[in-house]
Design an enzyme around this catalytic site. Structure first.
Site, PDB file in Angstrom:
ATOM      1  N   ARG A 167      -8.118 -19.990  -1.529  1.00 60.43           N
ATOM      2  CA  ARG A 167      -6.881 -20.134  -0.417  1.00 60.43           C
ATOM      3  C   ARG A 167      -5.924 -21.058  -0.388  1.00 60.43           C
ATOM      4  NH1 ARG A 167      -5.371 -21.340   4.556  1.00 60.43           N
ATOM      5  NH2 ARG A 167      -4.252 -19.732   5.744  1.00 60.43           N
TER       6      ARG A 167
ATOM      7  N   LEU B 163      11.216   1.033   6.881  1.00 59.77           N
ATOM      8  CA  LEU B 163      10.709   1.589   5.749  1.00 59.77           C
ATOM      9  C   LEU B 163      11.434   3.079   5.205  1.00 59.77           C
ATOM     10  CD1 LEU B 163       8.352   1.130   3.659  1.00 59.77           C
ATOM     11  CD2 LEU B 163       7.112   2.985   4.739  1.00 59.77           C
TER      12      LEU B 163
ATOM     13  N   LYS C  23       6.600  -2.143   1.795  1.00 61.07           N
ATOM     14  CA  LYS C  23       5.432  -1.408   2.775  1.00 61.07           C
ATOM     15  C   LYS C  23       4.273  -2.299   2.561  1.00 61.07           C
ATOM     16  CE  LYS C  23       3.245   3.253   3.006  1.00 61.07           C
ATOM     17  NZ  LYS C  23       3.314   3.399   4.457  1.00 61.07           N
TER      18      LYS C  23
ATOM     19  N   ARG D 148       8.331   3.876  -4.671  1.00 59.98           N
ATOM     20  CA  ARG D 148       8.271   2.985  -3.700  1.00 59.98           C
ATOM     21  C   ARG D 148       7.359   1.980  -4.062  1.00 59.98           C
ATOM     22  NH1 ARG D 148       7.604   5.322   2.287  1.00 59.98           N
ATOM     23  NH2 ARG D 148       5.806   5.418   1.478  1.00 59.98           N
TER      24      ARG D 148
ATOM     25  N   TYR E 112       0.649  -1.039  -0.116  1.00 56.24           N
ATOM     26  CA  TYR E 112       0.065  -0.043  -0.024  1.00 56.24           C
ATOM     27  C   TYR E 112       0.707   1.230  -0.038  1.00 56.24           C
ATOM     28  CZ  TYR E 112       0.947   1.082   4.862  1.00 56.24           C
ATOM     29  OH  TYR E 112       1.535   1.237   6.328  1.00 56.24           O
TER      30      TYR E 112
HETATM   31  N1  PLP Z   1       7.926   3.705   8.744  1.00 58.43           N
HETATM   32  C1  PLP Z   1       6.720   3.203   8.738  1.00 58.43           C
HETATM   33  C2  PLP Z   1       6.648   1.652   9.495  1.00 58.43           C
HETATM   34  C3  PLP Z   1       5.428   3.541   8.347  1.00 58.43           C
HETATM   35  O1  PLP Z   1       4.437   2.867   8.356  1.00 58.43           O
HETATM   36  C4  PLP Z   1       5.370   4.763   7.543  1.00 58.43           C
HETATM   37  C5  PLP Z   1       4.172   5.181   7.011  1.00 58.43           C
HETATM   38  O2  PLP Z   1       3.281   4.923   7.027  1.00 58.43           O
HETATM   39  C6  PLP Z   1       6.837   5.543   7.593  1.00 58.43           C
HETATM   40  C7  PLP Z   1       7.757   5.145   8.225  1.00 58.43           C
HETATM   41  C8  PLP Z   1       6.659   7.030   6.838  1.00 58.43           C
HETATM   42  O3  PLP Z   1       6.635   6.739   5.641  1.00 58.43           O
HETATM   43  P1  PLP Z   1       6.267   8.115   4.402  1.00 58.43           P
HETATM   44  O4  PLP Z   1       7.037   9.235   4.930  1.00 58.43           O
HETATM   45  O5  PLP Z   1       6.441   7.537   3.151  1.00 58.43           O
HETATM   46  O6  PLP Z   1       4.616   8.197   4.916  1.00 58.43           O
END
Ligand code: PLP
Length: 285
Positions: free
Chosen positions: A100, A207, A149, A52, A33
């Protein structure tokens, strides 16, 4: 006004928008997502978010559901059809619906694509930023590919709930070596006792936030010193400043970590400056 959600090629009223019960996103969290900020009706840092998304899809060997130009069009449509000026767009891509079973379904199984837009109060976020938030550290119980993500967010949900019970808005996750990885839904930053900005290097433990990257650009423009390294909660407790970054928070000051007051308990000057210039550094489209 009826909210409209895009699901697999159709714009549906919110109450009627649905995916199949055998969707692999639902059954296996086999899905990725993005959340993109909408400001003044425009998408913030869309190109970085879509880059991303493409990396996340590649990493899981999920084919893109539609071409990128079509996706950009759909994102704008959900913003316009829901009359969102300030808020977010959320998009999710799953490997699709199939009986499934653990093995991947046929490659030609249509992927599921959902896009929705929602307003967020600018005033509420500004009020929160004026005061700053509290964070609480929690063990990082996630998997080894946090750079992808995925919608596999249960450890983050539980950590945020536990932090919330202790009066904190965000959880900062701590790995087995005792270092902060990132927030449950944000990247974690401090200004150390030498005045340097510190955030963890973007490896598979975190992330690589889009906001994180735009803030790195802002830091360069401002001529500030930044070190990408891990830090421990003990170092954060005595930091000069702290903040989190994420698409919907942009730069959100942190004024308390595990009950330790950060600086003088008010958002610090570097944090405030980065929040202030963020909109001029981010790309609106
Ligand atoms: N880290 C995590 C685990 C996240 O879920 C998010 C955003 O949802 C971020 C960092 C920040 O990412 P972004 O700046 O792309 O929203």
């Amino acid at each position: 006004m009826t909210r409209i959600v895009y699901v697999n090629g159709r714009y549906r009223p919110y109450a009627e928008a649905a995916v199949h019960v055998e969707d692999r996103g639902f059954q296996f969290a086999d899905a990725v997502y993005e959340v993109i900020e909408v400001a003044g009706g425009r998408l913030i840092d869309e190109a970085r978010h879509l880059a991303r998304l493409s990396r996340s899809l590649d990493a899981l060997d999920i084919q893109p559901p539609i071409a990128e130009t079509a996706l950009r069009h759909v994102l704008r449509q959900v913003v316009v059809r829901n009359r969102v000026r300030d808020g977010l767009v959320y998009l999710q891509v799953t490997r699709g619906a199939a009986p499934r079973d653990f093995p991947f379904p046929d490659r030609d199984t249509p992927r599921t694509l959902v896009c929705l837009a929602r307003p967020l109060s600018r005033a509420a976020r500004a009020a929160s930023a004026a005061k700053g938030i509290a964070v609480k550290t929690m063990p990082d119980l996630r998997w080894g590919r946090c750079d992808i993500k995925t919608v596999m967010l249960l450890p983050a949900v539980l950590a945020k709930a536990a932090a919330g019970r202790e009066g904190a808005k965000e959880a900062w996750l701590v790995d087995e070596q005792g270092f902060v990885t990132e927030g449950a839904a944000s990247n974690a930053w401090i200004v150390d006792t030498e005045g340097r900005l510190v955030t963890r290097r973007a490896d598979s433990a975190i992330l690589d936030g889009v906001t994180r990257n735009t803030v790195l650009d802002a830091i360069e423009i401002e001529g500030l010193e930044v070190v990408e390294r891990a830090f421990r909660p003990e170092e954060a407790h005595v930091a000069r400043e702290a903040f989190i970054t994420s698409a919907t928070n942009t730069v959100m000051p942190v004024v308390s970590i595990d009950g330790h007051t950060i600086g003088d308990g008010k958002p610090g000057p570097i944090t405030r400056r980065l929040r202030e210039i963020f909109p001029s550094v981010a790309k609106a489209s």
